[in-house]
Design a protein around this motif. Sequence first.
Motif, PDB file in Angstrom:
ATOM      1  N   GLU A   6       0.834  -1.199   0.000  1.00 26.68           N
ATOM      2  CA  GLU A   6       0.000   0.000   0.000  1.00 26.68           C
ATOM      3  C   GLU A   6       0.872   1.253   0.000  1.00 26.68           C
ATOM      4  O   GLU A   6       1.999   1.248   0.495  1.00 26.68           O
ATOM      5  CB  GLU A   6      -0.902   0.051   1.234  1.00 26.68           C
ATOM      6  CG  GLU A   6      -1.859  -1.111   1.384  1.00 26.68           C
ATOM      7  CD  GLU A   6      -1.442  -2.051   2.487  1.00 26.68           C
ATOM      8  OE1 GLU A   6      -2.311  -2.695   3.096  1.00 26.68           O
ATOM      9  OE2 GLU A   6      -0.218  -2.130   2.764  1.00 26.68           O
ATOM     10  N   LEU A  20      -5.330   6.201  -1.981  1.00 23.22           N
ATOM     11  CA  LEU A  20      -4.486   5.074  -1.584  1.00 23.22           C
ATOM     12  C   LEU A  20      -4.318   4.138  -2.773  1.00 23.22           C
ATOM     13  O   LEU A  20      -5.227   3.973  -3.579  1.00 23.22           O
ATOM     14  CB  LEU A  20      -5.107   4.323  -0.414  1.00 23.22           C
ATOM     15  CG  LEU A  20      -5.467   5.134   0.825  1.00 23.22           C
ATOM     16  CD1 LEU A  20      -6.014   4.202   1.908  1.00 23.22           C
ATOM     17  CD2 LEU A  20      -4.284   5.911   1.336  1.00 23.22           C
ATOM     18  N   SER A  21      -3.137   3.534  -2.826  1.00 26.93           N
ATOM     19  CA  SER A  21      -2.850   2.551  -3.860  1.00 26.93           C
ATOM     20  C   SER A  21      -2.442   1.238  -3.220  1.00 26.93           C
ATOM     21  O   SER A  21      -1.801   1.236  -2.164  1.00 26.93           O
ATOM     22  CB  SER A  21      -1.708   3.036  -4.768  1.00 26.93           C
ATOM     23  OG  SER A  21      -2.033   4.249  -5.409  1.00 26.93           O
ATOM     24  N   CYS A  22      -2.786   0.144  -3.875  1.00 29.20           N
ATOM     25  CA  CYS A  22      -2.386  -1.185  -3.425  1.00 29.20           C
ATOM     26  C   CYS A  22      -1.908  -1.960  -4.642  1.00 29.20           C
ATOM     27  O   CYS A  22      -2.703  -2.305  -5.516  1.00 29.20           O
ATOM     28  CB  CYS A  22      -3.539  -1.905  -2.763  1.00 29.20           C
ATOM     29  SG  CYS A  22      -3.186  -3.625  -2.346  1.00 29.20           S
ATOM     30  N   TRP A  36     -10.370  -2.895   0.602  1.00 24.68           N
ATOM     31  CA  TRP A  36      -9.744  -2.039   1.601  1.00 24.68           C
ATOM     32  C   TRP A  36     -10.511  -2.194   2.911  1.00 24.68           C
ATOM     33  O   TRP A  36     -11.741  -2.137   2.920  1.00 24.68           O
ATOM     34  CB  TRP A  36      -9.770  -0.583   1.164  1.00 24.68           C
ATOM     35  CG  TRP A  36      -8.812  -0.259   0.070  1.00 24.68           C
ATOM     36  CD1 TRP A  36      -9.075  -0.192  -1.271  1.00 24.68           C
ATOM     37  CD2 TRP A  36      -7.420   0.040   0.218  1.00 24.68           C
ATOM     38  NE1 TRP A  36      -7.935   0.134  -1.967  1.00 24.68           N
ATOM     39  CE2 TRP A  36      -6.905   0.287  -1.072  1.00 24.68           C
ATOM     40  CE3 TRP A  36      -6.558   0.144   1.308  1.00 24.68           C
ATOM     41  CZ2 TRP A  36      -5.565   0.629  -1.297  1.00 24.68           C
ATOM     42  CZ3 TRP A  36      -5.233   0.478   1.079  1.00 24.68           C
ATOM     43  CH2 TRP A  36      -4.742   0.712  -0.199  1.00 24.68           C
ATOM     44  N   SER A  94      -5.802  -0.971   5.291  1.00 24.61           N
ATOM     45  CA  SER A  94      -5.081  -2.160   4.824  1.00 24.61           C
ATOM     46  C   SER A  94      -5.742  -2.721   3.574  1.00 24.61           C
ATOM     47  O   SER A  94      -6.973  -2.754   3.473  1.00 24.61           O
ATOM     48  CB  SER A  94      -5.060  -3.229   5.903  1.00 24.61           C
ATOM     49  OG  SER A  94      -4.387  -2.778   7.063  1.00 24.61           O
ATOM     50  N   CYS A  95      -4.899  -3.172   2.680  1.00 22.54           N
ATOM     51  CA  CYS A  95      -5.362  -3.805   1.448  1.00 22.54           C
ATOM     52  C   CYS A  95      -5.486  -5.302   1.672  1.00 22.54           C
ATOM     53  O   CYS A  95      -4.642  -5.905   2.356  1.00 22.54           O
ATOM     54  CB  CYS A  95      -4.357  -3.503   0.338  1.00 22.54           C
ATOM     55  SG  CYS A  95      -4.794  -4.169  -1.274  1.00 22.54           S
ATOM     56  N   THR A 109      -1.426   1.308   5.796  1.00 25.56           N
ATOM     57  CA  THR A 109      -0.945   2.674   5.666  1.00 25.56           C
ATOM     58  C   THR A 109      -1.800   3.588   6.536  1.00 25.56           C
ATOM     59  O   THR A 109      -3.029   3.461   6.566  1.00 25.56           O
ATOM     60  CB  THR A 109      -0.952   3.128   4.184  1.00 25.56           C
ATOM     61  OG1 THR A 109      -0.354   4.420   4.067  1.00 25.56           O
ATOM     62  CG2 THR A 109      -2.360   3.175   3.600  1.00 25.56           C
TER      63      THR A 109
END
Length: 115
Positions: A6, A20-22, A36, A94-95, A109
């Motif tokens: 993440e 946010l990116s995962c 997520w 959290s992913c 994150t």
Amino acid sequence: QVQLVESGGGLVQAGGSLRLSCAASGNIFSINYMAWYRQAPGKQRELVARITSGGSTNYADSLKGRFTISRDNAKNTVYLQMNSLKPEDTAVYSCNARRGLQDYWGQGTQVTVSS
């Protein structure tokens, strides 16, 4: 194994936005869905949003309209666009990926929204 990383968390003022990116890597074939979750201090982890391999999405009722989950299959990445952030959105995000009966998690994150 599936690895999830993440990024994109941070400190933002109330009313602001974050994305946010995962990024998923490893054995990502046949991932059923990615999601997520978030966990605020002293609270249970809760689902924020989920997106299936087919692109169907679902959200926590309280977050509909402010948060949007999306995916870029070419980059094996799932995004969470968060708008109109509130102090109560402060949490570790959290992913999660589900493949078969196996769950995989990223490291999380931190998102902090100041009033």
